[in-house]
Design a protein around this motif. Sequence first.
Motif, mmCIF file in Angstrom:
data_model
loop_
_atom_site.group_PDB
_atom_site.id
_atom_site.type_symbol
_atom_site.label_atom_id
_atom_site.label_comp_id
_atom_site.label_asym_id
_atom_site.label_seq_id
_atom_site.Cartn_x
_atom_site.Cartn_y
_atom_site.Cartn_z
ATOM 1 N N LYS A 273 51.628 45.844 48.646
ATOM 2 C CA LYS A 273 52.998 45.707 48.154
ATOM 3 C C LYS A 273 53.086 44.703 47.017
ATOM 4 N N ASN A 274 52.258 43.654 47.085
ATOM 5 C CA ASN A 274 52.242 42.686 45.985
ATOM 6 C C ASN A 274 51.626 43.283 44.727
ATOM 7 N N GLU A 275 50.609 44.116 44.919
ATOM 8 C CA GLU A 275 49.952 44.736 43.767
ATOM 9 C C GLU A 275 50.802 45.856 43.179
ATOM 10 N N TYR A 276 51.521 46.579 44.045
ATOM 11 C CA TYR A 276 52.383 47.681 43.599
ATOM 12 C C TYR A 276 53.801 47.411 44.111
ATOM 13 N N PRO A 277 54.604 46.643 43.373
ATOM 14 C CA PRO A 277 55.932 46.226 43.853
ATOM 15 C C PRO A 277 56.881 47.380 44.169
ATOM 16 N N PHE A 278 56.665 48.544 43.570
ATOM 17 C CA PHE A 278 57.574 49.659 43.834
ATOM 18 C C PHE A 278 57.504 50.124 45.288
ATOM 19 N N LEU A 279 56.440 49.749 46.009
ATOM 20 C CA LEU A 279 56.338 50.123 47.416
ATOM 21 C C LEU A 279 57.374 49.410 48.275
ATOM 22 N N LYS A 280 57.898 48.278 47.800
ATOM 23 C CA LYS A 280 58.863 47.511 48.583
ATOM 24 C C LYS A 280 60.196 48.237 48.735
ATOM 25 N N ALA A 281 60.430 49.256 47.926
ATOM 26 C CA ALA A 281 61.694 49.991 48.004
ATOM 27 C C ALA A 281 61.780 50.859 49.249
ATOM 28 N N SER A 282 60.643 51.226 49.834
ATOM 29 C CA SER A 282 60.625 52.147 50.977
ATOM 30 C C SER A 282 60.865 51.428 52.294
ATOM 31 N N ASP A 283 61.203 52.208 53.304
ATOM 32 C CA ASP A 283 61.297 51.712 54.670
ATOM 33 C C ASP A 283 59.890 51.342 55.128
ATOM 34 N N SER A 284 59.687 50.078 55.468
ATOM 35 C CA SER A 284 58.340 49.599 55.800
ATOM 36 C C SER A 284 57.759 50.310 57.022
ATOM 37 N N SER A 285 58.621 50.791 57.921
ATOM 38 C CA SER A 285 58.101 51.474 59.114
ATOM 39 C C SER A 285 57.416 52.792 58.754
ATOM 40 N N SER A 286 57.799 53.393 57.622
ATOM 41 C CA SER A 286 57.150 54.645 57.223
ATOM 42 C C SER A 286 55.696 54.404 56.838
ATOM 43 N N PHE A 287 55.388 53.210 56.289
ATOM 44 C CA PHE A 287 54.007 52.888 55.937
ATOM 45 C C PHE A 287 53.149 52.712 57.196
ATOM 46 N N GLN A 288 53.753 52.195 58.257
ATOM 47 C CA GLN A 288 53.021 52.061 59.522
ATOM 48 C C GLN A 288 52.676 53.425 60.102
ATOM 49 N N ILE A 289 53.549 54.398 59.876
ATOM 50 C CA ILE A 289 53.241 55.760 60.312
ATOM 51 C C ILE A 289 52.099 56.335 59.483
ATOM 52 N N VAL A 290 52.081 56.035 58.175
ATOM 53 C CA VAL A 290 51.001 56.510 57.305
ATOM 54 C C VAL A 290 49.665 55.937 57.754
#
Length: 263
Positions: A73-90
């Motif tokens: 998220k620090n390297e790609y700030p645009f990822l912060k726009a998403s619901d963080s729980s969706s990344f845990q599913i990924v």
Amino acid sequence: MTIRKRKSDLPEYGVKIRLYPTLVQQAKLRQFFGNDRFLWNQLVSLYQERYKNNKSLKLLTEFDLNNLLPALKNEYPFLKASDSSSFQIVTRNISDAWEAFFAGTRRKPRFHSKHNAKQSYTGKSSSIRIMGKRNMFLPKLRRVRSSKTGVIDGKIKCYTISIDACSRYWLSLIVEKKSAFLPKTGKAVGIDVGLTHLAILSDGRKFDRFSSDFCEKQAEIWQSKSSKRRHLAFVKSQQEANKKVLGAKSLSDYRNWQKANVA
């Protein structure tokens, strides 16, 4: 995407309702779809590089991948726009996919393409809730207009938002029912099937026989629908035939008329 569900004594069921997001919300959803796809592809590339460089390296676990999320998220700030729980599913899905690949039960995970007609992402139900009969509150989107929410009766466990090839948005939910069993009363009752009533209970209650009035009314309605739809299908087929449209449909090809006949 799949989601691993915690074991529960209560039964669960699926619900799918239509979403009608605004133009601003549609733009956000396209970004969320892209963010999940980007994260998946980054992790697939990471696994492939590790496997290519040293096949004896320990397989990254779901816990290891979740620890990488803050750095990504620090390297790609645009990822912060998403619901963080969706990344845990990924991370869960890709960890399971690689474990299955090394176990020989699945093929190697592949990159996801943005050109797929159907896009989706899955998240946990930390803040999702019903807001009236035709509105849902969704993470990072707030209030979104939807179809009727009366079919949702219980605790929402997880959600998936998707878009199909016709650019329609859908919300799929896993819902846990409020109660699995009726309360026990400790009482018993005898049932007698009679001629004048459908059933007579030992406590005196009586249940009338099933009435055919409802079925007769429905038959009349669908006979009327079938007649109207057949006429519309006939007119449409004649128009296409007169215009010599390539691949013109015959009368039997019109699905609305066929549905009315089946009903």
